[in-house]
Structures are given as C-alpha cells and as structure tokens.
Motif scaffolding. Structure first.
Motif, PDB file in Angstrom:
ATOM      1  N   GLY A   1      20.445  34.549  33.853  1.00 15.63           N
ATOM      2  CA  GLY A   1      21.790  34.172  34.240  1.00 15.63           C
ATOM      3  C   GLY A   1      22.685  35.362  34.467  1.00 15.63           C
ATOM      4  O   GLY A   1      22.256  36.518  34.380  1.00 15.63           O
ATOM      5  N   SER A   2      23.942  35.060  34.753  1.00 14.96           N
ATOM      6  CA  SER A   2      24.964  36.073  35.003  1.00 14.96           C
ATOM      7  C   SER A   2      26.187  35.773  34.155  1.00 14.96           C
ATOM      8  O   SER A   2      26.619  34.619  34.055  1.00 14.96           O
ATOM      9  CB  SER A   2      25.355  36.069  36.488  1.00 14.96           C
ATOM     10  OG  SER A   2      26.584  36.739  36.698  1.00 14.96           O
ATOM     11  N   ILE A   3      26.731  36.820  33.526  1.00 18.73           N
ATOM     12  CA  ILE A   3      27.999  36.721  32.808  1.00 18.73           C
ATOM     13  C   ILE A   3      28.967  37.652  33.520  1.00 18.73           C
ATOM     14  O   ILE A   3      28.788  38.865  33.507  1.00 18.73           O
ATOM     15  CB  ILE A   3      27.857  37.104  31.328  1.00 18.73           C
ATOM     16  CG1 ILE A   3      26.875  36.164  30.625  1.00 18.73           C
ATOM     17  CG2 ILE A   3      29.218  37.065  30.635  1.00 18.73           C
ATOM     18  CD1 ILE A   3      26.603  36.525  29.177  1.00 18.73           C
ATOM     19  N   SER A   4      29.979  37.091  34.163  1.00 20.36           N
ATOM     20  CA  SER A   4      30.839  37.882  35.044  1.00 20.36           C
ATOM     21  C   SER A   4      32.312  37.601  34.819  1.00 20.36           C
ATOM     22  O   SER A   4      32.735  36.439  34.782  1.00 20.36           O
ATOM     23  CB  SER A   4      30.503  37.583  36.503  1.00 20.36           C
ATOM     24  OG  SER A   4      31.482  38.121  37.369  1.00 20.36           O
ATOM     25  N   GLY A   5      33.103  38.669  34.720  1.00 21.65           N
ATOM     26  CA  GLY A   5      34.549  38.520  34.657  1.00 21.65           C
ATOM     27  C   GLY A   5      35.130  38.036  35.969  1.00 21.65           C
ATOM     28  O   GLY A   5      36.083  37.254  36.000  1.00 21.65           O
ATOM     29  N   ASN A   6      34.543  38.491  37.081  1.00 22.94           N
ATOM     30  CA  ASN A   6      35.045  38.075  38.393  1.00 22.94           C
ATOM     31  C   ASN A   6      34.811  36.598  38.671  1.00 22.94           C
ATOM     32  O   ASN A   6      35.462  36.021  39.546  1.00 22.94           O
ATOM     33  CB  ASN A   6      34.411  38.932  39.488  1.00 22.94           C
ATOM     34  CG  ASN A   6      35.058  40.290  39.588  1.00 22.94           C
ATOM     35  OD1 ASN A   6      36.276  40.395  39.679  1.00 22.94           O
ATOM     36  ND2 ASN A   6      34.261  41.341  39.556  1.00 22.94           N
TER      37      ASN A   6
ATOM     38  N   GLU B   1      39.263  45.341  41.803  1.00 17.13           N
ATOM     39  CA  GLU B   1      39.062  46.696  41.293  1.00 17.13           C
ATOM     40  C   GLU B   1      38.046  46.674  40.149  1.00 17.13           C
ATOM     41  O   GLU B   1      38.207  47.286  39.114  1.00 17.13           O
ATOM     42  CB  GLU B   1      40.395  47.330  40.881  1.00 17.13           C
ATOM     43  CG  GLU B   1      41.342  47.462  42.076  1.00 17.13           C
ATOM     44  CD  GLU B   1      42.732  47.958  41.708  1.00 17.13           C
ATOM     45  OE1 GLU B   1      42.935  48.380  40.542  1.00 17.13           O
ATOM     46  OE2 GLU B   1      43.609  47.923  42.588  1.00 17.13           O
ATOM     47  N   TYR B   2      37.005  45.877  40.391  1.00 22.40           N
ATOM     48  CA  TYR B   2      35.844  45.778  39.506  1.00 22.40           C
ATOM     49  C   TYR B   2      36.221  45.259  38.117  1.00 22.40           C
ATOM     50  O   TYR B   2      35.804  45.793  37.087  1.00 22.40           O
ATOM     51  CB  TYR B   2      35.089  47.113  39.449  1.00 22.40           C
ATOM     52  CG  TYR B   2      34.711  47.554  40.845  1.00 22.40           C
ATOM     53  CD1 TYR B   2      33.609  47.004  41.489  1.00 22.40           C
ATOM     54  CD2 TYR B   2      35.513  48.449  41.560  1.00 22.40           C
ATOM     55  CE1 TYR B   2      33.296  47.347  42.800  1.00 22.40           C
ATOM     56  CE2 TYR B   2      35.207  48.800  42.864  1.00 22.40           C
ATOM     57  CZ  TYR B   2      34.099  48.242  43.476  1.00 22.40           C
ATOM     58  OH  TYR B   2      33.794  48.567  44.778  1.00 22.40           O
ATOM     59  N   GLY B   3      36.987  44.169  38.137  1.00 24.94           N
ATOM     60  CA  GLY B   3      37.298  43.478  36.894  1.00 24.94           C
ATOM     61  C   GLY B   3      38.537  43.970  36.188  1.00 24.94           C
ATOM     62  O   GLY B   3      38.655  43.785  34.967  1.00 24.94           O
ATOM     63  N   ASN B   4      39.468  44.553  36.915  1.00 22.41           N
ATOM     64  CA  ASN B   4      40.739  44.963  36.320  1.00 22.41           C
ATOM     65  C   ASN B   4      41.432  43.743  35.723  1.00 22.41           C
ATOM     66  O   ASN B   4      41.638  42.739  36.401  1.00 22.41           O
ATOM     67  CB  ASN B   4      41.617  45.607  37.398  1.00 22.41           C
ATOM     68  CG  ASN B   4      43.014  45.910  36.921  1.00 22.41           C
ATOM     69  OD1 ASN B   4      43.898  45.057  37.009  1.00 22.41           O
ATOM     70  ND2 ASN B   4      43.229  47.116  36.420  1.00 22.41           N
TER      71      ASN B   4
END
Length: 303
Positions: A209-214, A252-255
């Motif tokens: 799986g994936s865990i992503s802030g975006n 900005e990569y999860g700012n």
C-alpha cells in the motif's frame, strides 16, 4: 499472513490534524474529514504521523485526535496511529494509552536526533513490542530525512521473529531499498511506500500500500492509481503516477500549510498548521495549488 495484517493494504492517507483557532482538536471537522476519505474509497487512515503534526502535539491532543478518528471511522476502515517519540518511557506510555482507546495498528519512527546503532534501534523497537497486546501490530516508519537514522535490513530481519511486528512504511525514497525490504519481510508482512513518486514502482514490486500526505487533498487520484496497479493496467498507472507527481510539486512535497490549504480548497476547513509553522501563504503559491487541483480533478475523470 494473518487476517489482522491483511487489512493493511491499498491507500492510507496520512491525515492532517484538524484544529480550531485555539489549537484544540476540531472533532466536528475530524468527522467530516473521515467521511470525505471513506467516500473517496480509501482503504484506511494513518493518523498522528508527519503530516499529522505529531511532533507539534502534546499527549492530550494526540489522544483527542485518535479518539475522534476512531469514533468517526466506526470500524468502516482500519486506522493506524503513529506513536514514535522520545523519551522512550513517554513513547511506551502513549503505546499503552492508544491501545486502551482501541487502536490495533501502531507505527513508530526510529529514535531521532542522535545517531543510533542497529543495536539501539532494536532495543527501542523491542521495548515497544513488549507493550503490545496480542492482537496489536507494529509497523516501522523509515524516514531518515527527518529522523536521521535509517532502519537497516538487519533490523527488519531481526524483528521478523516477533509475531506482533507487521511491516514497515518506507519513506526513504530509494526504490532499491523498498525492494530489499520486500525480500526480507516476505509474504507475511506488509511494506508500505511513503514516497509519492515511487507508488507505481512499489506496487509493481509487490508493496502492500501507500501512506501519503498528499492523499489528503486528492484521495481519489491515489485510489485510482492503486486500482490501476492492482489490475496491472500499467499505462494507466503511469498516467496517474505522473499526476501524483504534479500534485506533489504543487504542495511543495507535502508542505503542511499547503496541505491544509488544499483541504480548504476541497471544502474542508482543517485550520492552520501548528506553530512554529508560518501560516501565511503567498497568492502565487495559493493560485498554483488551486489551479493544479482543478486541472487534476478534470483529468482524473477522463482516464
């Protein structure tokens, strides 16, 4: 693989922590946010991690957030909670308390700031594992850019001897390392990718799986990418991966201030990023994120 670990697959947004103007957990918005994710088709939720501003929250805020998320999720999808922190005794106290609240899936970054050896990391993780109830599971969280210490293959291999050890979230950004983790862990545990630009590659290699802030601001995009990868529709997956890359550039990569702005643009007011983040966002950054979200949402519907 036991039935407990099987629940951890697919897309797990790394949830932001909604706060009100006083910095208190906004429970009403937590409910709204969880429903938004469930309706988007995500497979689970990751709370109190990097995107959840864990290191900026006190223990009372953390427990308040977890209680609200668990109640809002209402067993519809699994919830994983990050507990990694120092001192170790405070980490263990948090581990015990989140389990009392009903959390089953826990995750922890390695000890940070100082350079620690593999023996040190093993001591830390064994201490956490000793606090787990029989039905709880622990996922490591490899993020050396923030924690300084990378989790070695040797540490992972040793921890595979423990039945409560369930896998690792890898945010180092090295697909070769992700592949090596997969080889060491085998079929009974999960490797979850935390680097957005590697999602398609990681799924192709067998990541769970994936865990992503975006995924906060466009969860449906990540769900579609996981579905295309699962169905081995690699041309479609590549298109979707490129869209994920565009989103990451716009945030900005999860700012954190931009992620919270992105949710407000989706109609969910989660408040500002906690101090010492400087909350004011320039008009240029605002317009870039707004335009990117509109553009990507239009394009998703055409794939």
């Amino acid at each position: 693989m036991d039935d407990t670990v099987k629940q951890i697959e697919g897309i797990f947004p790394a949830m932001v922590t909604p706060v009100d103007e006083y910095g208190d957990i906004n429970e009403k918005t937590v409910y709204e946010l969880v429903d938004y994710f469930v309706n988007a088709g995500v497979n689970g939720l990751y709370t109190l991690g990097t995107t959840g501003e864990s290191m900026l929250l006190n223990k009372q805020q953390k427990i308040g957030m977890l209680k609200a998320v668990l109640k809002a999720a209402d067993n519809r999808i699994p919830v994983m909670v990050h507990v990694g922190m120092l001192p170790v005794e405070e980490c263990c106290s948090l581990v015990r308390e989140v389990q009392e609240q009903g959390a089953t899936f826990l995750s922890a970054i390695p000890p940070y700031y100082f350079p620690f050896s593999d023996a040190d990391l093993l001591c830390y993780y064994r201490t956490i594992l000793q606090e787990l109830k029989p039905d709880s599971r622990l996922f490591l969280y490899n993020i050396p850019a923030f924690a300084r210490n990378s989790i070695s293959l040797g540490v992972v291999q040793t921890l595979c001897k423990y039945p409560n050890f369930a896998g690792i979230k890898d945010s180092q950004g090295d697909i070769t390392l992700t592949q090596r983790y997969l080889e060491v862990i085998g079929n009974n545990r999960r490797v979850l990718v935390g680097s957005d630009d590697l999602i398609k590659q990681a799924f192709a290699l067998g990541a769970g799986g994936s865990i992503s802030g975006n995924a906060n601001v466009l969860p449906e995009l990540f769900v579609r990418l996981a579905q295309a990868s699962r169905n081995q529709q690699w041309d479609t997956a590549e298109q979707l991966q490129q869209m994920v890359n565009e989103l990451a550039e716009a945030t900005e990569y999860g700012n954190l201030p931009l992620l919270k702005l992105g949710l407000s643009l989706r109609g969910i007011s989660v408040g500002k990023a906690l101090p010492p983040f400087y909350g004011n966002i320039s008009l240029e950054r605002y317009e870039r994120l707004k335009h990117t979200l509109q553009n990507l949402r239009n394009r998703i519907n055409k794939i």
